[in-house]
Write a protein that holds these residues in place. Structure first.
Motif, PDB file in Angstrom:
ATOM      1  N   GLY A 291     -41.830 -28.018  24.961  1.00 36.23           N
ATOM      2  CA  GLY A 291     -43.263 -27.991  24.670  1.00 36.23           C
ATOM      3  C   GLY A 291     -43.566 -27.220  23.401  1.00 36.23           C
ATOM      4  N   LEU A 292     -42.941 -26.064  23.249  1.00 37.13           N
ATOM      5  CA  LEU A 292     -43.132 -25.269  22.038  1.00 37.13           C
ATOM      6  C   LEU A 292     -42.588 -25.993  20.808  1.00 37.13           C
ATOM      7  N   LYS A 293     -41.454 -26.671  20.993  1.00 34.39           N
ATOM      8  CA  LYS A 293     -40.874 -27.442  19.884  1.00 34.39           C
ATOM      9  C   LYS A 293     -41.859 -28.504  19.406  1.00 34.39           C
ATOM     10  N   PHE A 294     -42.494 -29.207  20.344  1.00 33.80           N
ATOM     11  CA  PHE A 294     -43.466 -30.241  19.983  1.00 33.80           C
ATOM     12  C   PHE A 294     -44.658 -29.627  19.260  1.00 33.80           C
ATOM     13  N   VAL A 295     -45.207 -28.547  19.806  1.00 31.73           N
ATOM     14  CA  VAL A 295     -46.380 -27.913  19.214  1.00 31.73           C
ATOM     15  C   VAL A 295     -46.077 -27.412  17.797  1.00 31.73           C
ATOM     16  N   ILE A 296     -44.914 -26.774  17.643  1.00 34.97           N
ATOM     17  CA  ILE A 296     -44.561 -26.201  16.339  1.00 34.97           C
ATOM     18  C   ILE A 296     -44.331 -27.295  15.302  1.00 34.97           C
ATOM     19  N   GLU A 297     -43.561 -28.338  15.679  1.00 36.01           N
ATOM     20  CA  GLU A 297     -43.208 -29.376  14.710  1.00 36.01           C
ATOM     21  C   GLU A 297     -44.367 -30.324  14.417  1.00 36.01           C
ATOM     22  N   LYS A 298     -45.135 -30.690  15.447  1.00 34.39           N
ATOM     23  CA  LYS A 298     -46.166 -31.722  15.282  1.00 34.39           C
ATOM     24  C   LYS A 298     -47.539 -31.161  14.932  1.00 34.39           C
ATOM     25  N   ILE A 299     -47.764 -29.878  15.219  1.00 34.19           N
ATOM     26  CA  ILE A 299     -49.086 -29.309  14.966  1.00 34.19           C
ATOM     27  C   ILE A 299     -49.025 -28.209  13.910  1.00 34.19           C
ATOM     28  N   ILE A 300     -48.244 -27.155  14.192  1.00 36.06           N
ATOM     29  CA  ILE A 300     -48.208 -26.003  13.292  1.00 36.06           C
ATOM     30  C   ILE A 300     -47.574 -26.367  11.949  1.00 36.06           C
ATOM     31  N   LEU A 301     -46.486 -27.149  11.987  1.00 42.81           N
ATOM     32  CA  LEU A 301     -45.784 -27.523  10.758  1.00 42.81           C
ATOM     33  C   LEU A 301     -46.087 -28.957  10.343  1.00 42.81           C
ATOM     34  N   SER A 302     -47.198 -29.494  10.809  1.00 46.71           N
ATOM     35  CA  SER A 302     -47.511 -30.913  10.570  1.00 46.71           C
ATOM     36  C   SER A 302     -47.690 -31.231   9.079  1.00 46.71           C
ATOM     37  N   SER A 303     -48.051 -30.219   8.303  1.00 49.11           N
ATOM     38  CA  SER A 303     -48.264 -30.463   6.865  1.00 49.11           C
ATOM     39  C   SER A 303     -46.959 -30.603   6.093  1.00 49.11           C
ATOM     40  N   GLN A 304     -45.855 -30.221   6.722  1.00 53.47           N
ATOM     41  CA  GLN A 304     -44.562 -30.311   6.063  1.00 53.47           C
ATOM     42  C   GLN A 304     -43.873 -31.626   6.448  1.00 53.47           C
ATOM     43  N   PRO A 305     -43.357 -32.363   5.484  1.00 53.73           N
ATOM     44  CA  PRO A 305     -42.651 -33.609   5.814  1.00 53.73           C
ATOM     45  C   PRO A 305     -41.345 -33.319   6.548  1.00 53.73           C
ATOM     46  N   ASP A 306     -41.077 -34.125   7.582  1.00 48.01           N
ATOM     47  CA  ASP A 306     -39.851 -33.971   8.366  1.00 48.01           C
ATOM     48  C   ASP A 306     -39.679 -32.543   8.876  1.00 48.01           C
ATOM     49  N   ALA A 307     -40.767 -31.957   9.360  1.00 50.19           N
ATOM     50  CA  ALA A 307     -40.716 -30.576   9.847  1.00 50.19           C
ATOM     51  C   ALA A 307     -39.825 -30.467  11.073  1.00 50.19           C
ATOM     52  N   GLU A 308     -39.018 -29.434  11.111  1.00 47.54           N
ATOM     53  CA  GLU A 308     -38.163 -29.145  12.260  1.00 47.54           C
ATOM     54  C   GLU A 308     -38.346 -27.688  12.641  1.00 47.54           C
ATOM     55  N   ILE A 309     -38.138 -27.406  13.925  1.00 49.68           N
ATOM     56  CA  ILE A 309     -38.330 -26.047  14.405  1.00 49.68           C
ATOM     57  C   ILE A 309     -37.347 -25.086  13.734  1.00 49.68           C
ATOM     58  N   GLU A 310     -36.215 -25.632  13.284  1.00 45.51           N
ATOM     59  CA  GLU A 310     -35.218 -24.799  12.602  1.00 45.51           C
ATOM     60  C   GLU A 310     -35.749 -24.195  11.309  1.00 45.51           C
TER      61      GLU A 310
END
Length: 300
Positions: free
Chosen positions: A99-118
């Motif tokens: 759940g946190l991975k989804f929130v971080i990658e799809k919402i918090i880092l959504s402005s970054q292309p190909d955002a990954e939690i790493e």
């Protein structure tokens, strides 16, 4: 940039010693990688980090195997109950972690292309904050178990409720390097009045279960990065550093295990928390000094 043999050995020793102490090995390894000029968020480096974790996982299995075997020998019902608690905790970890991975990658880092939690792994201020949070939790638990009311009370057995809470806390730790998984889960176990040995043993049992799927995910990430770069064949040289690191982290991990068990048994748990706070200050210092170090390196 591929790490040199000496860098791998150094990272493995740092990982092996810190992994089995509640001081966040990932934070230490990532800061060391930064100082070495390596990118902690690169697929090859995140894979190396997981392989270092794998080495310490084997050290954990060797060290705790007699205790786990004793649990199985208590009878079928006890074995099934313990396995059920592991499944419950791991299930909650998976739900929270994904759940946190989804929130971080799809919402918090959504402005970054190909955002990954790493991508968070190279964020030193976030690591410092996570170390601080882990340190506070460890200190609270360390002083709580020294209170007369806690010392004189009978330890509570592991239950569905306590396993679920520990699993939730473990899930919260996963995306944040610096938020020590072992420190948080053992501390939460202690605060729920589990026996010290039981809190420690259960925490590391969860770590052994968690490591293989994380390793598979990082191998997949490495292969995906190769495919995106147009590499159609697996470069075996990318796996060699991880295998070497795994061996050295295994040896270093065995050396650290007795230290953790001794301090936990003799009421020195809170000292790990103070170390986390000091490490957080160190990480902040590295963060502020990195521009200076980069300028100095460029000048040479």
């Amino acid at each position: 940039m591929q790490p040199s043999f000496l860098q791998i050995v150094l990272l493995a020793i740092i990982q092996g010693l810190a992994e089995l102490l509640p001081v966040s090995s990932s934070a230490h390894v990532i800061v060391a990688e930064k100082l070495m000029g390596l990118d902690p968020s690169a697929p090859a480096m995140t894979f190396l980090l997981v392989m270092l974790h794998t080495g310490t996982m084997f050290a954990v299995i060797m060290f705790f195997w007699p205790k786990w075997r004793a649990l199985w020998q208590q009878g079928v019902k006890s074995s099934i109950d313990y396995l059920r608690f592991i499944i419950i905790a791991t299930g909650f970890t998976g739900v929270i972690g994904l759940g946190l991975k989804f929130v971080i990658e799809k919402i918090i880092l959504s402005s970054q292309p190909d955002a990954e939690i790493e991508h968070l792994f190279k964020n030193l201020p976030l690591i410092a904050f996570s170390l601080t949070a882990a340190g506070v939790i460890i200190i609270i638990a360390g002083f709580a178990i020294k209170r007369p009311a806690m010392m004189n009370a009978e330890p509570r057995p592991l239950s569905t409720r306590s396993a679920a809470i520990i699993g939730i806390v473990q899930g919260l730790c996963l995306p944040f390097r610096g938020f020590s998984r072992s420190g948080a889960t053992i501390s939460v176990g202690l605060l729920q009045r589990l026996a010290r040995d039981q809190a420690e043993t259960f925490s590391f049992a969860l770590a052994v279960v968690l490591t293989p799927p994380v390793l598979v995910l990082q191998i997949h990430r490495l292969l995906k990065a190769n495919a995106a770069a147009g590499v159609t064949q697996v470069d075996v040289s990318l796996f060699t550093p991880g295998l070497m690191g795994m061996i050295f982290s295994f040896l270093a991990g065995l050396a650290a295990l007795r230290w953790l068990s001794s301090w936990l048994e003799h009421g020195k748990w809170h000292l790990f928390g103070f170390y986390c706070l000091a490490a957080a200050v160190g990480v902040w210092s590295v963060h502020w000094l990195m521009p200076v170090l980069d300028v100095a390196a460029a000048a040479h």
